[in-house]
Design a protein around this motif. Structure first.
Motif: not given
Length: 223
Positions: A47, A52, A49
């Protein structure tokens, strides 16, 4: 119709003791679009994300370098995806106390920061053309000793995989497996064949790669 190839990460968690080795597997649902009713390892797509997520430790230098040399891949994002999918599909956590806060429910509740240090890069394969979904899949190995908590407690697992259990490595071939899973199991067997059960896992000499991006499949080794 052209199907986009998505990065993906998969984890083979292996449990080793004096009696032999076993690997954690589960069965995909009959209605799944990809590999329905097959026994597989925990894993899934990367993903956005995942890039991060702060890791307690990155992948080891050898594994990291092998990912970096291939198409500018992000080792941290792929490692984070592997740890996230393991947590979601099995409820099992690999992490370290403290560190940066993590938004993943299991790690946050346990006060853990995901730890990519124990992951060993074992195999890479791109799904051939003609499939409803295609992945650039990166397979990692982790030792069950690096799981925080009870390795037999799957109470926090989602329902994506059923029949989660530790399969004796020498019996895994009797399950209904995708072809690529059979190949990766052979690589795992070779990796630990002569390794004493109380010795840590180490990166293989090379990482096999089934490359199906072009008009003809190519098999090579990532050194």
């Amino acid at each position: 119709m052209t199907v986009a190839i998505r990065d993906a990460a998969t984890v083979l968690v292996v449990r080793r003791d004096v009696g032999g080795a076993s690997v954690l597997m589960g069965m995909r649902g009959a209605g799944a679009a990809f590999m329905p009713s097959k026994f597989v390892f925990p894993g899934g797509a990367v993903d956005p994300e995942d890039a991060q997520v702060a890791l307690a430790r990155p992948l080891g230098p050898t594994c990291r370098a092998r990912l970096l040399q291939e198409d500018g891949l992000s080792p941290d994002a792929i490692a984070a995806a592997a740890l996230r999918e393991l947590a979601e599909e099995t409820g099992l956590l690999i992490g370290r106390p403290g560190g940066a806060p993590c938004g993943w429910p299991g790690h946050a509740k346990a006060g853990l920061t995901p730890d990519a240090g124990p992951l060993i890069y074992l195999f890479r394969a791109i799904t051939p053309p003609g499939r409803p979904r295609r992945f650039d899949a990166h397979f990692f190995v982790a030792d069950a000793a690096d799981i925080v908590g009870d390795p037999d407690d799957f109470g926090a697992a989602c329902d994506e995989l059923s029949h989660l259990h530790w399969v004796p490595l020498d019996q895994a071939g009797a399950l209904d497996l995708p072809f690529i899973t059979e190949v990766v199991l052979a690589e795992l067997t070779a990796l630990i064949r002569d390794l004493p059960h109380d010795q840590p896992l180490a990166a293989p000499d090379t990482v096999p790669f089934f490359d199906n991006r072009g008009p003809a499949p190519v098999f090579r080794q990532i050194a």
